[in-house]
Write a protein that holds these residues in place. Structure first.
Motif, PDB file in Angstrom:
ATOM      1  N   MET A   1       0.825  -1.193   0.000  1.00  0.00           N
ATOM      2  CA  MET A   1       0.000   0.000   0.000  1.00  0.00           C
ATOM      3  C   MET A   1       0.865   1.250   0.000  1.00  0.00           C
ATOM      4  N   GLY A   2       2.181   1.067   0.078  1.00  0.00           N
ATOM      5  CA  GLY A   2       3.088   2.206   0.103  1.00  0.00           C
ATOM      6  C   GLY A   2       3.353   2.716   1.501  1.00  0.00           C
ATOM      7  N   SER A   3       2.794   2.060   2.503  1.00  0.00           N
ATOM      8  CA  SER A   3       3.021   2.477   3.883  1.00  0.00           C
ATOM      9  C   SER A   3       4.059   1.567   4.529  1.00  0.00           C
ATOM     10  N   ILE A   4       4.229   1.700   5.839  1.00  0.00           N
ATOM     11  CA  ILE A   4       5.145   0.804   6.533  1.00  0.00           C
ATOM     12  C   ILE A   4       4.633   0.574   7.947  1.00  0.00           C
ATOM     13  N   ASP A   5       4.947  -0.587   8.496  1.00  0.00           N
ATOM     14  CA  ASP A   5       4.549  -0.886   9.868  1.00  0.00           C
ATOM     15  C   ASP A   5       5.808  -1.134  10.692  1.00  0.00           C
ATOM     16  N   LEU A   6       6.167  -0.148  11.527  1.00  0.00           N
ATOM     17  CA  LEU A   6       7.354  -0.288  12.368  1.00  0.00           C
ATOM     18  C   LEU A   6       6.992  -0.793  13.765  1.00  0.00           C
ATOM     19  N   SER A   7       5.712  -1.163  13.954  1.00  0.00           N
ATOM     20  CA  SER A   7       5.293  -1.569  15.300  1.00  0.00           C
ATOM     21  C   SER A   7       5.345  -3.081  15.490  1.00  0.00           C
ATOM     22  N   VAL A   8       5.914  -3.798  14.504  1.00  0.00           N
ATOM     23  CA  VAL A   8       5.940  -5.260  14.552  1.00  0.00           C
ATOM     24  C   VAL A   8       6.451  -5.797  15.887  1.00  0.00           C
ATOM     25  N   GLU A   9       7.605  -5.274  16.324  1.00  0.00           N
ATOM     26  CA  GLU A   9       8.194  -5.813  17.555  1.00  0.00           C
ATOM     27  C   GLU A   9       7.289  -5.563  18.751  1.00  0.00           C
ATOM     28  N   GLY A  10       6.710  -4.369  18.796  1.00  0.00           N
ATOM     29  CA  GLY A  10       5.836  -4.036  19.917  1.00  0.00           C
ATOM     30  C   GLY A  10       4.629  -4.947  19.974  1.00  0.00           C
TER      31      GLY A  10
ATOM     32  N   LEU B   1     -10.356  -6.500  -0.606  1.00  0.00           N
ATOM     33  CA  LEU B   1      -9.289  -5.878   0.167  1.00  0.00           C
ATOM     34  C   LEU B   1      -7.943  -6.027  -0.549  1.00  0.00           C
ATOM     35  N   GLY B   2      -7.669  -7.269  -0.974  1.00  0.00           N
ATOM     36  CA  GLY B   2      -6.399  -7.538  -1.631  1.00  0.00           C
ATOM     37  C   GLY B   2      -6.219  -6.726  -2.898  1.00  0.00           C
ATOM     38  N   ARG B   3      -7.273  -6.669  -3.704  1.00  0.00           N
ATOM     39  CA  ARG B   3      -7.191  -5.937  -4.971  1.00  0.00           C
ATOM     40  C   ARG B   3      -7.057  -4.439  -4.718  1.00  0.00           C
ATOM     41  N   TYR B   4      -7.768  -3.959  -3.698  1.00  0.00           N
ATOM     42  CA  TYR B   4      -7.711  -2.530  -3.393  1.00  0.00           C
ATOM     43  C   TYR B   4      -6.325  -2.122  -2.898  1.00  0.00           C
ATOM     44  N   VAL B   5      -5.665  -3.051  -2.213  1.00  0.00           N
ATOM     45  CA  VAL B   5      -4.314  -2.741  -1.738  1.00  0.00           C
ATOM     46  C   VAL B   5      -3.416  -2.414  -2.934  1.00  0.00           C
ATOM     47  N   TYR B   6      -3.501  -3.239  -3.977  1.00  0.00           N
ATOM     48  CA  TYR B   6      -2.699  -2.963  -5.175  1.00  0.00           C
ATOM     49  C   TYR B   6      -3.109  -1.637  -5.816  1.00  0.00           C
ATOM     50  N   ALA B   7      -4.427  -1.418  -5.881  1.00  0.00           N
ATOM     51  CA  ALA B   7      -4.912  -0.192  -6.520  1.00  0.00           C
ATOM     52  C   ALA B   7      -4.399   1.036  -5.769  1.00  0.00           C
ATOM     53  N   ILE B   8      -4.455   0.999  -4.437  1.00  0.00           N
ATOM     54  CA  ILE B   8      -4.011   2.142  -3.635  1.00  0.00           C
ATOM     55  C   ILE B   8      -2.500   2.322  -3.762  1.00  0.00           C
ATOM     56  N   GLY B   9      -1.780   1.222  -3.692  1.00  0.00           N
ATOM     57  CA  GLY B   9      -0.322   1.313  -3.771  1.00  0.00           C
ATOM     58  C   GLY B   9       0.163   1.817  -5.118  1.00  0.00           C
ATOM     59  N   THR B  10      -0.591   1.496  -6.176  1.00  0.00           N
ATOM     60  CA  THR B  10      -0.171   1.926  -7.509  1.00  0.00           C
ATOM     61  C   THR B  10      -0.533   3.380  -7.745  1.00  0.00           C
ATOM     62  N   ASP B  11      -1.751   3.760  -7.420  1.00  0.00           N
ATOM     63  CA  ASP B  11      -2.198   5.115  -7.737  1.00  0.00           C
ATOM     64  C   ASP B  11      -3.417   5.437  -6.866  1.00  0.00           C
ATOM     65  N   GLU B  12      -3.144   6.045  -5.733  1.00  0.00           N
ATOM     66  CA  GLU B  12      -4.211   6.269  -4.767  1.00  0.00           C
ATOM     67  C   GLU B  12      -5.293   7.208  -5.307  1.00  0.00           C
ATOM     68  N   THR B  13      -4.871   8.240  -6.049  1.00  0.00           N
ATOM     69  CA  THR B  13      -5.845   9.214  -6.552  1.00  0.00           C
ATOM     70  C   THR B  13      -6.833   8.550  -7.513  1.00  0.00           C
ATOM     71  N   THR B  14      -6.299   7.778  -8.446  1.00  0.00           N
ATOM     72  CA  THR B  14      -7.169   7.089  -9.387  1.00  0.00           C
ATOM     73  C   THR B  14      -8.065   6.096  -8.670  1.00  0.00           C
ATOM     74  N   ALA B  15      -7.492   5.388  -7.712  1.00  0.00           N
ATOM     75  CA  ALA B  15      -8.284   4.414  -6.969  1.00  0.00           C
ATOM     76  C   ALA B  15      -9.448   5.116  -6.277  1.00  0.00           C
ATOM     77  N   ARG B  16      -9.157   6.277  -5.678  1.00  0.00           N
ATOM     78  CA  ARG B  16     -10.211   7.010  -4.993  1.00  0.00           C
ATOM     79  C   ARG B  16     -11.298   7.420  -5.981  1.00  0.00           C
ATOM     80  N   GLN B  17     -10.869   7.883  -7.156  1.00  0.00           N
ATOM     81  CA  GLN B  17     -11.855   8.325  -8.140  1.00  0.00           C
ATOM     82  C   GLN B  17     -12.689   7.168  -8.675  1.00  0.00           C
ATOM     83  N   SER B  18     -12.116   5.965  -8.608  1.00  0.00           N
ATOM     84  CA  SER B  18     -12.883   4.808  -9.058  1.00  0.00           C
ATOM     85  C   SER B  18     -13.803   4.287  -7.966  1.00  0.00           C
TER      86      SER B  18
END
Lengths: 316, 503, 338
Positions: C80-89, C206-223
Motif C-alpha cells: 500500500m506504500g506504507s510501513i509498519d514499524l510496530s511489529v516488535e511491539g 481488500l487484496g485488490r484494493y491494496v494494489y490499486a491504492i499502492g499503484t495510484d491512490e488518486t485514481t483508486a479514490r476516483q474509481s
C-alpha cells in the motif's frame, strides 16, 4: 490571528509547557527549583539533546534519521575499546565514525534514492553490527584513569556547572549559528519547505541533504561519547532506548516532521520537556517501564499536532 | 430528440478568475458532441464539473432529465456519466477485468471471495464491445496506450445494462497519442457506440472533431460562443470563433518593444526530447522576446522545462554566447545563464516557508555570503532595491512569502533571476492565475528585462499575450515547429494565422 | 449485443481489432529472488556440506515460521506504500498476553490454545489503532507505528514490572514444538497463514484494493475504492498476523516478555524488500515475501554454519535492505525522496 502571531504562539507553546511542568513538579517538591538541582536535571538531559540536535537538521529537511541510537552506541564502543591504547585519538576516531555513519546515510538516500526512514534503519543495523564487533559483544569498562585523563571535558565541572551543560550549550550555540546564519542552514529550511522550488532554482539539493545527515551522524557520535563518559562504559546497546525520546523531543519542541519549520533551541526545550516529564512521572509514581507508553503516545500526538497537512496530498 | 445532459447558465469561479461564465449546452441521446476551444477557454473546468471534481457555483445541470450534482468521479460514473482522460485512470498493476470492475466487485462476490472466472467472462463481454481482443486476466501494464484507452471505454460501456439511465462518455483528447490506424479504429468504435451511448468529444484536432461529431460547441473565455452542426462547419470558421477578441496594443506595452536587438546570446540546434518535441532550432539575441505558441501536448511545456534543466534533452545542442552547455540538471541550466520561471508557481517557483528576501536570493545566495555565512545587511539592501524597483507590495523584506498576492509572488520569482543575472529568462505562463492589474505589472517587467538585454522565451497564457509581447513567434505542433512569425510593432500576426498552424 | 460484429466498412487485411499477445512477458524482477535463493543455497552448500541435510532444512523452515507469519501482514502494508514499524511491539505485547492467559507462573489462568484467538484479537486491535491514527489524524504511517510500537513495548514491560511470564502449559507449547506428519507445528501454522494471505491478496476486494491504492491512490479514490477503510483494514490485518506471531513466539520460548521480539522488525522488512516487494507500493506479493524470508533465514543459517559471528547478521540485513530497495525502485516515478 495573523501569521506572525500564530508563529509566535507556536514558538511559545513548548516554552510554556516546560514552565508549567517545572512549576507543577515544584508544587510537589519545592526543592526541585534549587539551582543546583536544575543544573543537574539539565546535565542529565544533555546526552538526549546532543542526539536530537543533529537529527533536527534531518527532520527539518522533511526526512528522518532512525540510526542515531545505533550510531551513539557504536561510538561509545569505539571510544571505550580504543581509549586504553590510543588515548585522545580514540575521541576523534569515535567522532569520525559517527560522521561516517552520516556520510553513508546521506549517500544511500541521495544516490540510491531510498526513502530516509528505510535507509537509516538499514544503516542503523550496520552500525549495530560494527558496535558488536568493536566491543566484542560486551560492555567495555572505562578506567577511572582514562576517564579523568580524556573525558573530563564531558563529565567534570567548571565553575560549579556540570560540563555536560556547557557542552550542550556550546553545541546549541554552534548549531543555531549554522542553522540561522549560514546559507546551508537557510537551504535546509528551504528544502524542507518546498524542495522542487529549490531544485528549480539551481541549488544542488543533494549536497544539502548529505551535509544534514553528516551533522546528524556527528552529533549522535558525540552523544555516544558523552554517554560513555557519564556511564564509564561503552556497550552496543548503550543508547538503544534513546531513539524514541530523541525524536519525541524534536517534535515536542515544535519542529514538524514535514520539514521546513524548526530550530535547535526548540529541540533543546523539547529535550528538557521530555526530561521533566520523566521526572514528573517518577514523582507521580509511574514506573520507569510505563514511561515508554507515555512517550510513544506523546510522539504520535505531537506529530499529529505539528504536521503540515497542506504539504502532503497522499499520506502514506 | 431527447437531451440526456443539459447545462443551463453554468458558472464557475475561482479566486480572481471566472472560469465558466453562464455556459449552456446539451447532449442528446445517441449524439456525438464536439467541444473545442483555445487553452484556458474553460474546457478543463467544464470537464471537471461533469466528472464531479468541481461543483458549479450557479446555474443548473440536468442529467437524464433530473437535476444532478455529482459528488465525486465515482458518483458521476455510477449515474452514467463517464470520463476517458488522456492521463488514464487505469491501475497498471491490476488486470484488465479488475480495472473494468474496480470498486464494483460486489457483483462477483461469493461469501466475500471474488469469482474471478465470472469477472473475466463479464469483462470479455465488455471488451468485445470495443473490439479489443485480449485476455481479461492480462495485467494492464502489458497493454499499450491505445489498448488501455479501449479498456477505459469498455469500463464506461460496462454500465450498459447495469444502470437504468443513459450513458454519456466524455473523451478528452483521446487521439493525441494514438497512431493513425488506432484513430481510425477509435472512430469506427465511436460510430458504433452511438447506438448505446452519447459522446462528448474534446480535441485540439479540428478535422477529427468535424469528422466524428454531429454538433460542435466552441468555448472562449469560459463561455459558449458558437454552436453549429458539424456538416455546416468549416475549420477556418471555427478558428475565427476560437479567437475573436481584438488586440489591445497598449496593454502589452508594445511601444516599449525593442526595435534593435543586442548581440546574439542563445543558439539552439536540433534540440529534441523523445516523445515530446523534435529538432527545434533557433537563435535569440539580447533583448529579444521569443513567443512560443502551441496547444497542450505540442511539446512547448517540455521545451521550457528542458531549458530549466528539469527535463534532460535527448539530442541536439544548446549554445550560450557560442559555448555549448549541458542541461542535465537545474544547477547546470542556472549556471549556464537560464532563469526558469515555472508555470506551477506555488510548487516550483517560490518557497512558501521562506521570506521575500530569502526567495529573492535563493539562486544568487553565494554572492551574499562569506565563508558560508550570510551577509544579512547586504542582502536586505539589495532586495529592498528590487522591491522598490519592481513595485513589489510587501511590508518588508522579511515578510513570509505566503502573505504576498500571486502577482507579487511572481515578481519575486522574476527578481530572483535578475538578481542572479540570468542571460535568458524562460517564462512558462508567467501570468497564470494572477489578477489583471498584476498582469500589467508583469508585462511592464518583461519589457524592462528586455530593455536591460535579457533574452526572453515566453510561453504565454493566451495567444494575445504571446502576440502582444513577442518580437518573434514560433508555433509548435505535435512536437515540431509548424510556423515562424515575425511580430514587429505595427505588423503583428493575426491570431487566426497562429491558430491555424497550432491545430 | 453479446457478439458484436466486426464492422465490414473497414475491410483490412488484419482484423479490425486491437489484438494482444496475452502471454505475459517473463517478469524477471519477480523471479530474481528465487534465483538469489537457489544461488545462495548452492554457495552455502559448497562451503558447508551440512547445509544440505533434511534436519537442517527442517531447522530452516522452523526458523522461518514466525517471520513468514509476520511478513504476511507487513507485505500488505508495504504494498500500500506504507510501513509498519510496530511489529516488535505488537509481537511482544501479544506474546505477553498469550503467556498470561495460558497456564503460567504469574497469573491464575488456563485457557490453553484458546489464548491464541485473544492474542490475535489483541494484535488486530492495535493494528486498528495504528490504522485509524494514520488515516484519520493523517499522520504518516512510519511515525504512527514507531510511536505505537513503543507504546506496546512499554505496556508489555510495565504490565509485568519488567519480569517475564513463564508458561507451564506443555500442551500449548506444542503449537510450535509439537510435530504433525514429521514437521514442527509452527511450519503448518505458517503455511496456513500463507494460504489465508494468498486468498486475501488474490481473491478479495481488500487484496485488490491494496494494489490499486499502492499503484495510484488518486485514481483508486476516483474509481470509488474506499481508501480510508482499506487502509485501516490492512493495518488490522497486519496486527492480526503479528498477534498470531506473538502467540507462536510465546509457545516457542515458553515465556512472554517485552524483549521477545527483538530484531523481528528488521528481519521482517528485510524479507519483504528482498523478496521484491517495492517500498513505493503496488508491486510485489506475499509469495515474494515468503521467498524473502527463506533468503534471510538461509543466509543466517549459512553464516552460523560457516562460523560467522551472529552479530554480523544485522549488518548484513541492513546491507541487504539497501541493495534490495535500490534494485526494486522505479526511479522515474520519484521526483522528491524524503
Amino acid at each position: 490571528m495573523s501569521d506572525k502571531q500564530k508563529e509566535l504562539l507556536r514558538n511559545l507553546v513548548p516554552v510554556f509547557t516546560l514552565l508549567i511542568l517545572v512549576l507543577g513538579i515544584a508544587a510537589y517538591e519545592p526543592r526541585f527549583l534549587r539551582p543546583a538541582n536544575l543544573i543537574t536535571v539539565t546535565a542529565d538531559t544533555m546526552t538526549l539533546f546532543l542526539m536530537a540536535s543533529g537529527a533536527t537538521f534531518v527532520i527539518m529537511l522533511g526526512s528522518i534519521d532512525l540510526s542515531i541510537q545505533a550510531v551513539a552506541s557504536m561510538t561509545s564502543c569505539i571510544l571505550a575499546a580504543m581509549l586504553p591504547m590510543f588515548g585522545g585519538t580514540a575521541l576523534l576516531v569515535a567522532l569520525a565514525a559517527g560522521g561516517l555513519a552520516g556520510v553513508l546515510s546521506g549517500l544511500v538516500v541521495n544516490n540510491f534514492r531510498i526513502p530516509s526512514f528505510v535507509a537509516t534503519l538499514a544503516i542503523g543495523g550496520i552500525m549495530t553490527s560494527v558496535a558488536f564487533w568493536a566491543s566484542n559483544e560486551r560492555s567495555i569498562y572505562i578506567s577511572d584513569n582514562d576517564k579523568s585523563a580524556w573525558l573530563d571535558w564531558a563529565t567534570g565541572t567548571t565553575a560549579g556547572i556540570d560540563n555536560e551543560v556547557i557542552v550542550g550549550i556550546l553545541v546549541l550555540a554552534a548549531l543555531t549559528a549554522i542553522l540561522s546564519l549560514t546559507r546551508f542552514g537557510r537551504l535546509v529550511r528551504a528544502v524542507g519547505s518546498q524542495e522542487q522550488a529549490v531544485v528549480a532554482s539551481g541549488i544542488n539539493v543533494n549536497r544539502i541533504k548529505f551535509l544534514a545527515f553528516v551533522i546528524s551522524g556527528l552529533m549522535a557520535g558525540l552523544a555516544g561519547i558523552v554517554m560513555a563518559a557519564r556511564l564509564g562504559s561503552g556497550s552496543p546497546t548503550l543508547a538503544s532506548e534513546f531513539l524514541l525520546p530523541a525524536i519525541a523531543c524534536i517534535i515536542v519542541g515544535g519542529t514538524a516532521i514535514t520539514g521546513g519549520v524548526g530550530s535547535i533551541w526548540k529541540t533543546f526545550v523539547g529535550a528538557l520537556i521530555i526530561a521533566v516529564v520523566r521526572i514528573g512521572m517518577t514523582f507521580v509514581g509511574v514506573t520507569v517501564f510505563a514511561q515508554q507508553i507515555v512517550f510513544g503516545l506523546v510522539l504520535v500526538l505531537a506529530v499529529a499536532m505539528t504536521i503540515d497537512r497542506t504539504k502532503v496530498s497522499v499520506v502514506k | 430528440m431527447e437531451s440526456i445532459l443539459e447545462l443551463e447558465s453554468v458558472t464557475k469561479e475561482f479566486p480572481g478568475v471566472r472560469a465558466l461564465d453562464s455556459v449552456s449546452m446539451h447532449v442528446d441521446r445517441n449524439e456525438v458532441v464536439g467541444l473545442i476551444g483555445e487553452n484556458g477557454a474553460g474546457k478543463s473546468t467544464l470537464v471537471k464539473i461533469l466528472a464531479g471534481i468541481h461543483r458549479i457555483d450557479a446555474g443548473t445541470m440536468k442529467f437524464g432529465g433530473e437535476q444532478a450534482s455529482f459528488r465525486s468521479p465515482r458518483d458521476a460514473f455510477d449515474r452514467g456519466l463517464t470520463m476517458v482522460f488522456q492521463e488514464q485512470s487505469i491501475i497498471q498493476t491490476l488486470t484488465v477485468a479488475e480495472n473494468i470492475f474496480l470498486g464494483r466487485e460486489r457483483e462477483f462476490l461469493r461469501f466475500g471471495i471474488i469469482d474471478k472466472r465470472a469477472m473475466n467472462a463479464a469483462a470479455k463481454v465488455e471488451l468485445a464491445k470495443v473490439h479489443l481482443d485480449c485476455d481479461p486476466a492480462t495485467k494492464c501494464a502489458n497493454l499499450d496506450f491505445a489498448a488501455r484507452q479501449m479498456v477505459e471505454i469498455a469500463k464506461a460501456l460496462s454500465l450498459d445494462g447495469r444502470i437504468d439511465s443513459d450513458i454519456v462518455i466524455l473523451l478528452d483528447e483521446p487521439t493525441s497519442v494514438l497512431e493513425r490506424r488506432e484513430i481510425d479504429l477509435l472512430f469506427e468504435i465511436i460510430k458504433e457506440l452511438k447506438n448505446k451511448a452519447s459522446i462528448i468529444f474534446i480535441s485540439h484536432r479540428l478535422d477529427e472533431v468535424l469528422q466524428v461529431s454531429d454538433r460542435v460547441y466552441v468555448l472562449r473565455d469560459g463561455a459558449v460562443v458558437h454552436e453549429t452542426a458539424s456538416k455546416d462547419a468549416t475549420i477556418t470558421g471555427l478558428h475565427e470563433h476560437m479567437v475573436g477578441r481584438q488586440l489591445d496594443h497598449r496593454y502589452y506595452r508594445e511601444n516599449k518593444q525593442r526595435q534593435s536587438l543586442g548581440k546574439p546570446v542563445l543558439s539552439i540546434r536540433n534540440l529534441s526530447i523523445d516523445g515530446e518535441f523534435r529538432n527545434l532550432s533557433f537563435d535569440l539575441s539580447e533583448g529579444e522576446i521569443l513567443g512560443i505558441a502551441g496547444v497542450v501536448g505540442s511539446g512547448r511545456e517540455a521545451f521550457a522545462r528542458c531549458l530549466g534543466g528539469l527535463l534532460p534533452p535527448s539530442g541536439g545542442e544548446i549554445l550560450i554566447d557560442g559555448r555549448a552547455v549541458r542541461l542535465n540538471h537545474p544547477h547546470q541550466a542556472v549556471n549556464a545563464g537560464f532563469g526558469f520561471v515555472p508555470s506551477e508557481r506555488k510548487s516550483e517557483g517560490i518557497v512558501i516557508g521562506l521570506s521575500v528576501s530569502e526567495n529573492m536570493t535563493l539562486a544568487a545566495g553565494k554572492r551574499f555570503s562569506k565563508f558560508g555565512f550570510i551577509s544579512f545587511e547586504r542582502e536586505r539592501a539589495e532586495c529592498q532595491r528590487w522591491i522598490d524597483r519592481l513595485r513589489i507590495r510587501t511590508p518588508s523584506t522579511k515578510t513570509p512569502m505566503q502573505s504576498l498576492s500571486g502577482g507579487n509572488q511572481q515578481k519575486v520569482v522574476l527578481s530572483k533571476w535578475q538578481i542572479f543575472g540570468s542571460k535568458v529568462a524562460v517564462l512558462d505562463h508567467p501570468t497564470r492565475g494572477i489578477d489583471v492589474g498584476a498582469k500589467e505589472d508583469v508585462y511592464e517587467l518583461i519589457r524592462e528585462m528586455a530593455e536591460q538585454g535579457v533574452a526572453i522565451i515566453l510561453l504565454g497564457d493566451t495567444l494575445e499575450e504571446v502576440i502582444g509581447l513577442s518580437n518573434v513567434i514560433l508555433v509548435l505542433k505535435d512536437g515540431e515547429v509548424s510556423a515562424r512569425f515575425e511580430a514587429p510593432v505595427g505588423a503583428k500576426p493575426d491570431q487566426i494565422d497562429l491558430i491555424s498552424k497550432m491545430v | 449485443m453479446r457478439k458484436p460484429r466486426i464492422p465490414a466498412r473497414l475491410s483490412r487485411p488484419t482484423k479490425n481489432v486491437l489484438a494482444f499477445d496475452t502471454v505475459e512477458s517473463i517478469n524477471w524482477r519477480a523471479l530474481a529472488p528465487i534465483g538469489v535463493f537457489f544461488l545462495l543455497c548452492v554457495v552455502i552448500a559448497i562451503f558447508s556440506p551440512n547445509f544440505l541435510s533434511v534436519s537442517n532444512a527442517i531447522r530452516i523452515l522452523n526458523a522461518s515460521a514466525i517471520p513468514v507469519v509476520l511478513v504476511m501482514g507487513a507485505t500488505f502494508v508495504i504494498l500500500m506504500g506504507s510501513i509498519d514499524l510496530s511489529v516488535e511491539g505488537i509481537v511482544a505485547l501479544c506474546a505477553v498476553v498469550t503467556a498470561s492467559l495460558v497456564l503460567n507462573d504469574t497469573f491464575a489462568s488456563d485457557l490453553g490454545l484458546w489464548a491464541i484467538p485473544f492474542a490475535v484479537l489483541a494484535g488486530g486491535i492495535i493494528g486498528g489503532i495504528n490504522g485509524s491514527t494514520h488515516v484519520y489524524l493523517k499522520v504518516p504511517s512510519f511515525m504512527v507505528t514507531l510511536g505505537i510500537g513503543f507504546v506496546c513495548l512499554g505496556i508489555a514491560t510495565a504490565a509485568l514490572g519488567g519480569f517475564p511470564v513463564r508458561i507451564s502449559d506443555r500442551g500449548f507449547r506444542a503449537l510450535t514444538l509439537g510435530r504433525t506428519l514429521g514437521l514442527p507445528n509452527g511450519i503448518w501454522v505458517a503455511a496456513a497463514a500463507v494460504a489465508v494471505a494468498m486468498i486475501v491478496q488474490e481473491r478479495t476486494r481488500l487484496g485488490r484494493y491494496v494494489y490499486a491504492i499502492g499503484t495510484d491512490e488518486t485514481t483508486a479514490r476516483q474509481s470509488g475504492v474506499p481508501i480510508e477503510r482499506t487502509r485501516v483494514l490492512v493495518f488490522v490485518l497486519a496486527g492480526l498476523f503479528s498477534g498470531l506471531a506473538g502467540a507462536m513466539a510465546a509457545a516457542q520460548l515458553g515465556q512472554g516478555h517485552a524483549l521477545i521480539a527483538s530484531g523481528r522488525l528488521f528481519t521482517t522488512i528485510t524479507a519483504v524488500v528482498v523478496g521484491g516487494t517495492a517500498l513505493s507500493g503496488g508491486v510485489g506479493s506475499v509469495l515474494n515475501s515468503v521467498v524473502g524470508v527463506l533468503i534471510v533465514i538461509v543466509l543466517t543459517n549459512g553464516m552460523v554454519l560457516m562460523g560467522v559471528p551472529p552479530f554480523v547478521q544485522q549488518g548484513v540485513q541492513g546491507f541487504l535492505i539497501i541493495v534490495a530497495v535500490t534494485l526494486a525502485l522505479d526511479r522515474r516515478q520519484l521526483l522528491v525522496v524524503k
